[in-house]
Design a protein around this motif. Structure first.
Motif, short mmCIF file in Angstrom:
data_model
loop_
_atom_site.label_atom_id
_atom_site.label_comp_id
_atom_site.label_asym_id
_atom_site.label_seq_id
_atom_site.Cartn_x
_atom_site.Cartn_y
_atom_site.Cartn_z
N ARG A 66 58.13 24.89 -22.44
CA ARG A 66 57.41 24.93 -23.71
C ARG A 66 56.62 23.64 -23.90
O ARG A 66 57.18 22.55 -23.77
CB ARG A 66 58.39 25.09 -24.87
N PRO A 67 55.34 23.77 -24.23
CA PRO A 67 54.58 22.55 -24.48
C PRO A 67 55.07 21.86 -25.74
O PRO A 67 55.56 22.51 -26.66
CB PRO A 67 53.14 23.03 -24.64
N GLY A 68 54.97 20.57 -25.78
CA GLY A 68 55.33 19.81 -26.97
C GLY A 68 54.13 19.65 -27.88
O GLY A 68 53.16 20.40 -27.78
N PHE A 69 54.19 18.68 -28.75
CA PHE A 69 53.12 18.44 -29.70
C PHE A 69 52.02 17.55 -29.11
O PHE A 69 50.98 17.40 -29.71
CB PHE A 69 53.67 17.80 -30.98
N ILE A 70 52.29 16.94 -27.96
CA ILE A 70 51.32 16.05 -27.31
C ILE A 70 50.92 16.65 -25.97
O ILE A 70 51.77 17.13 -25.21
CB ILE A 70 51.92 14.65 -27.07
N SER A 71 49.63 16.61 -25.70
CA SER A 71 49.13 17.01 -24.38
C SER A 71 48.15 15.93 -23.93
O SER A 71 47.74 15.08 -24.72
CB SER A 71 48.46 18.38 -24.43
N TYR A 72 47.79 15.98 -22.66
CA TYR A 72 46.93 14.95 -22.06
C TYR A 72 45.74 15.59 -21.38
O TYR A 72 45.90 16.53 -20.60
CB TYR A 72 47.70 14.12 -21.03
N SER A 95 47.14 15.47 -30.07
CA SER A 95 48.22 15.96 -30.91
C SER A 95 47.88 17.36 -31.40
O SER A 95 46.84 17.56 -32.03
CB SER A 95 48.43 15.04 -32.11
N SER A 96 48.77 18.31 -31.14
CA SER A 96 48.54 19.67 -31.66
C SER A 96 48.82 19.73 -33.15
O SER A 96 48.39 20.66 -33.82
CB SER A 96 49.41 20.67 -30.90
N LEU A 97 49.52 18.75 -33.69
CA LEU A 97 49.80 18.72 -35.13
C LEU A 97 48.60 18.25 -35.94
O LEU A 97 48.24 18.86 -36.94
CB LEU A 97 50.99 17.81 -35.43
N SER A 98 47.98 17.16 -35.50
CA SER A 98 46.88 16.59 -36.27
C SER A 98 45.51 16.88 -35.68
O SER A 98 44.50 16.67 -36.33
CB SER A 98 47.06 15.07 -36.38
N GLY A 99 45.47 17.32 -34.42
CA GLY A 99 44.20 17.58 -33.76
C GLY A 99 43.47 16.32 -33.32
O GLY A 99 42.33 16.38 -32.89
#
Length: 149
Positions: A66-72, A95-99
């Protein structure tokens, strides 16, 4: 990634995730998973080896699926061949939370993570230019980078 032949020697990335006393370097779930990554380019600036990763999975994503909230988008792993340690990760973190997209740094010797600047999407060349400037500033390595893979 396991054992790879790059340049004239074979090395195991996992060997760079522990210090001489066998203590692990800083690894947190949100950092790129270097062990399972496949670098798109490898550079040397003696005694450093730099591994360029494009869209690497995080440790959490590799372990849980599962992906987390951070990607690179990109990450540059800086390995010190003399001490056989991973010294830094420099990456564009999204950040998938804040974009937001930020330039982030994991310093494994200090066990720190810092966010440096907000950054937009970048090309591989633009990211490398930024990351290599930081690498040179921190290490004083002024010789030419040689691409070995």
């Amino acid at each position: 990634m396991g054992e790879k032949a790059n340049g004239s020697e074979t090395f195991n990335v996992a060997d760079y995730l522990a210090d001489r006393d066998g203590k692990p370097v800083m690894q947190v779930a949100s950092m790129p998973d270097l062990v399972n990554a496949d670098p798109v380019a490898v550079f040397e600036c003696n005694p450093y080896r730099l591994l360029l990763l494009e869209n690497p999975r995080t440790i959490k994503h590799s372990r849980t699926g599962r992906p987390g909230f951070i990607s690179y988008q990109f990450s540059l792993a800086i390995l010190n061949m003399a001490t056989r340690r991973l010294d830094w990760f420099i990456g564009i973190e999204e950040s998938s939370l804040s974009g937001t997209r930020m330039l982030g740094v994991f310093d494994t010797s200090k066990f720190t993570h810092s966010v440096m600047d907000e950054i937009g999407p970048a090309t591989r060349e633009e990211f490398l230019e930024i990351a290599i400037k930081l690498f040179r500033k921190w290490t004083g390595c002024s010789t030419d980078l040689v691409q070995i893979a």
